[in-house]
Design an enzyme around this catalytic site. Structure first.
Site, PDB file in Angstrom:
ATOM      1  N   LYS A  13       0.819  -1.217   0.000  1.00 16.41           N
ATOM      2  CA  LYS A  13       0.000   0.000   0.000  1.00 16.41           C
ATOM      3  C   LYS A  13       0.858   1.274   0.000  1.00 16.41           C
ATOM      4  O   LYS A  13       0.496   2.254  -0.641  1.00 16.41           O
ATOM      5  CB  LYS A  13      -1.050   0.010   1.121  1.00 16.41           C
ATOM      6  CG  LYS A  13      -0.506  -0.153   2.517  1.00 16.41           C
ATOM      7  CD  LYS A  13      -1.655  -0.321   3.488  1.00 16.41           C
ATOM      8  CE  LYS A  13      -1.181  -0.314   4.933  1.00 16.41           C
ATOM      9  NZ  LYS A  13      -0.039  -1.217   5.219  1.00 16.41           N
ATOM     10  N   ARG A  88      -5.701   2.184  11.965  1.00 14.47           N
ATOM     11  CA  ARG A  88      -5.288   0.790  12.142  1.00 14.47           C
ATOM     12  C   ARG A  88      -6.084   0.094  13.240  1.00 14.47           C
ATOM     13  O   ARG A  88      -5.832  -1.080  13.508  1.00 14.47           O
ATOM     14  CB  ARG A  88      -3.813   0.770  12.535  1.00 14.47           C
ATOM     15  CG  ARG A  88      -2.884   0.257  11.436  1.00 14.47           C
ATOM     16  CD  ARG A  88      -1.509   0.442  11.961  1.00 14.47           C
ATOM     17  NE  ARG A  88      -0.499  -0.327  11.358  1.00 14.47           N
ATOM     18  CZ  ARG A  88       0.419   0.165  10.521  1.00 14.47           C
ATOM     19  NH1 ARG A  88       0.350   1.403  10.111  1.00 14.47           N
ATOM     20  NH2 ARG A  88       1.383  -0.597  10.107  1.00 14.47           N
ATOM     21  N   ARG A 127      12.510  -6.945   2.059  1.00 15.17           N
ATOM     22  CA  ARG A 127      12.317  -5.520   1.798  1.00 15.17           C
ATOM     23  C   ARG A 127      13.506  -4.698   2.303  1.00 15.17           C
ATOM     24  O   ARG A 127      14.030  -4.938   3.372  1.00 15.17           O
ATOM     25  CB  ARG A 127      11.038  -5.073   2.532  1.00 15.17           C
ATOM     26  CG  ARG A 127      10.689  -3.639   2.290  1.00 15.17           C
ATOM     27  CD  ARG A 127       9.231  -3.399   2.533  1.00 15.17           C
ATOM     28  NE  ARG A 127       8.924  -3.147   3.938  1.00 15.17           N
ATOM     29  CZ  ARG A 127       7.727  -2.757   4.359  1.00 15.17           C
ATOM     30  NH1 ARG A 127       6.733  -2.627   3.518  1.00 15.17           N
ATOM     31  NH2 ARG A 127       7.505  -2.539   5.633  1.00 15.17           N
ATOM     32  N   ARG A 160      14.518  -2.271   7.795  1.00 10.00           N
ATOM     33  CA  ARG A 160      13.859  -1.695   8.972  1.00 10.00           C
ATOM     34  C   ARG A 160      13.915  -2.689  10.126  1.00 10.00           C
ATOM     35  O   ARG A 160      13.757  -3.877   9.922  1.00 10.00           O
ATOM     36  CB  ARG A 160      12.390  -1.381   8.633  1.00 10.00           C
ATOM     37  CG  ARG A 160      12.211  -0.027   8.010  1.00 10.00           C
ATOM     38  CD  ARG A 160      10.823   0.186   7.461  1.00 10.00           C
ATOM     39  NE  ARG A 160       9.747  -0.289   8.321  1.00 10.00           N
ATOM     40  CZ  ARG A 160       8.454  -0.143   8.034  1.00 10.00           C
ATOM     41  NH1 ARG A 160       8.079   0.462   6.919  1.00 10.00           N
ATOM     42  NH2 ARG A 160       7.526  -0.587   8.848  1.00 10.00           N
ATOM     43  N   ARG A 171       3.636  -8.365  13.839  1.00  7.55           N
ATOM     44  CA  ARG A 171       2.891  -7.329  13.107  1.00  7.55           C
ATOM     45  C   ARG A 171       1.689  -7.933  12.373  1.00  7.55           C
ATOM     46  O   ARG A 171       0.635  -7.313  12.294  1.00  7.55           O
ATOM     47  CB  ARG A 171       3.815  -6.607  12.118  1.00  7.55           C
ATOM     48  CG  ARG A 171       4.804  -5.690  12.819  1.00  7.55           C
ATOM     49  CD  ARG A 171       5.893  -5.212  11.890  1.00  7.55           C
ATOM     50  NE  ARG A 171       5.399  -4.350  10.836  1.00  7.55           N
ATOM     51  CZ  ARG A 171       6.048  -4.140   9.686  1.00  7.55           C
ATOM     52  NH1 ARG A 171       7.183  -4.744   9.449  1.00  7.55           N
ATOM     53  NH2 ARG A 171       5.545  -3.323   8.801  1.00  7.55           N
TER      54      ARG A 171
HETATM   55  P1  AMP Z   1       4.167   1.113   8.903  1.00  2.62           P
HETATM   56  O1  AMP Z   1       5.312   1.868   8.346  1.00  2.62           O
HETATM   57  O2  AMP Z   1       2.842   1.668   8.446  1.00  2.62           O
HETATM   58  O3  AMP Z   1       4.270  -0.377   8.675  1.00  2.62           O
HETATM   59  O4  AMP Z   1       4.197   1.328  10.497  1.00  2.62           O
HETATM   60  C1  AMP Z   1       5.294   0.900  11.257  1.00  2.62           C
HETATM   61  C2  AMP Z   1       4.903   0.867  12.736  1.00  2.62           C
HETATM   62  O5  AMP Z   1       4.511   2.175  13.168  1.00  2.62           O
HETATM   63  C3  AMP Z   1       3.734  -0.032  13.084  1.00  2.62           C
HETATM   64  O6  AMP Z   1       4.113  -1.390  13.247  1.00  2.62           O
HETATM   65  C4  AMP Z   1       3.265   0.605  14.396  1.00  2.62           C
HETATM   66  O7  AMP Z   1       4.124   0.276  15.464  1.00  2.62           O
HETATM   67  C5  AMP Z   1       3.455   2.096  14.115  1.00  2.62           C
HETATM   68  N1  AMP Z   1       2.236   2.687  13.509  1.00  2.62           N
HETATM   69  C6  AMP Z   1       2.120   3.217  12.262  1.00  2.62           C
HETATM   70  N2  AMP Z   1       0.871   3.644  12.034  1.00  2.62           N
HETATM   71  C7  AMP Z   1       0.166   3.375  13.172  1.00  2.62           C
HETATM   72  C8  AMP Z   1      -1.194   3.568  13.545  1.00  2.62           C
HETATM   73  N3  AMP Z   1      -2.101   4.101  12.716  1.00  2.62           N
HETATM   74  N4  AMP Z   1      -1.560   3.167  14.802  1.00  2.62           N
HETATM   75  C9  AMP Z   1      -0.660   2.652  15.657  1.00  2.62           C
HETATM   76  N5  AMP Z   1       0.623   2.408  15.360  1.00  2.62           N
HETATM   77  C10 AMP Z   1       1.050   2.779  14.118  1.00  2.62           C
END
Ligand code: AMP
Length: 213
Positions: A13, A88, A127, A160, A171
């Site tokens: 996404k 989320r 990744r 990451r 996750r």
């Molecule tokens: P992402 O880059 O979107 O995969 O986000 C990486 C991490 O950031 C996630 O595993 C969460 O720990 C935190 N995170 C990002 N967006 C949210 C959200 N909307 N609510 C809570 N935690 C978030």
């Protein structure tokens, strides 16, 4: 237009959001990117968020809701925006609807990038991400021209912390427990659109755009 992108980690996404914003003028609002830049800046918010992120847990709702409430007040969000990785949880989705309603706005589409779990582990462990501009690559499927270096800005590519196999499992669990109920939430609102995200990225993008315009 206000668009919510839904899908498990590794569903593509973020990549699709980046492709879309290269064609339209709406910004991509990624709470993950915002939190990572807070960590990079060494802010208090970043320090608090890091402990949740490193173990694959979600950052508290109040923190991310506030980030989005503030960011969407910017002038560049007037014509629309693309939410990538937010909401989320159900409380985040409800807070978003309330916030938009008070501003006389609402979500147009919630687009689900659908990929079975079996494909995600491989996608995520391979990744690599640019530490500077956030561009994404894959060890097999999307290699940079020069190994370990970002094609777009020449910075180093990193894995990451939360793309390690142990954290990915967590996750995915979190996604199924806390985020997947949003599919039903947006279905009830008749806003849910699903894209088969196992296809090649170009085909995913075509299907994605067909939904929007
Ligand atoms: P992402 O880059 O979107 O995969 O986000 C990486 C991490 O950031 C996630 O595993 C969460 O720990 C935190 N995170 C990002 N967006 C949210 C959200 N909307 N609510 C809570 N935690 C978030």
């Amino acid at each position: 237009m206000i668009i919510v992108l839904l899908g498990p980690p590794g569903s593509g996404k973020g990549t699709q959001a980046k492709r879309l914003i290269s064609e339209v003028k709406w910004p991509q609002l990624s709470t993950g990117d915002m939190l990572r830049s807070a960590i990079g800046a060494g802010s208090q918010l970043g320090k608090e968020a890091k402990s949740f992120m490193d173990r694959g847990a979600l950052v508290p709702d109040s923190v991310v809701v506030q980030l989005i409430a503030d960011r969407t007040r910017n002038e560049d969000c007037r014509a629309g925006f693309v939410l990538d990785g937010f909401p989320r949880t159900l409380p985040q989705a409800e807070a978003l609807d309330q916030m938009l309603a008070t501003r006389g706005r609402g979500i147009d589409h919630a687009v689900l990038f659908d990929v079975p779990d079996a494909d995600l582990l491989e996608r995520l462990t391979g990744r690599r991400t640019c530490a500077k501009c956030g561009a994404m690559y894959h060890l097999q499927a999307a290699q940079p021209k020069k190994q370990g270096i970002c094609d777009q800005c020449g910075s180093a590519l990193i894995q990451r912390e939360d793309d390690r196999a142990e954290v990915i499992k967590k996750r995915l669990e979190v996604y199924h427990a806390q985020t997947s109920p949003l599919i039903e939430y947006y279905k009830k609102q008749e806003k849910l659109k699903t894209v088969n995200a196992t296809q090649a990225p170009d085909l995913v993008f075509q299907a994605f755009k067909k939904i929007l315009y």
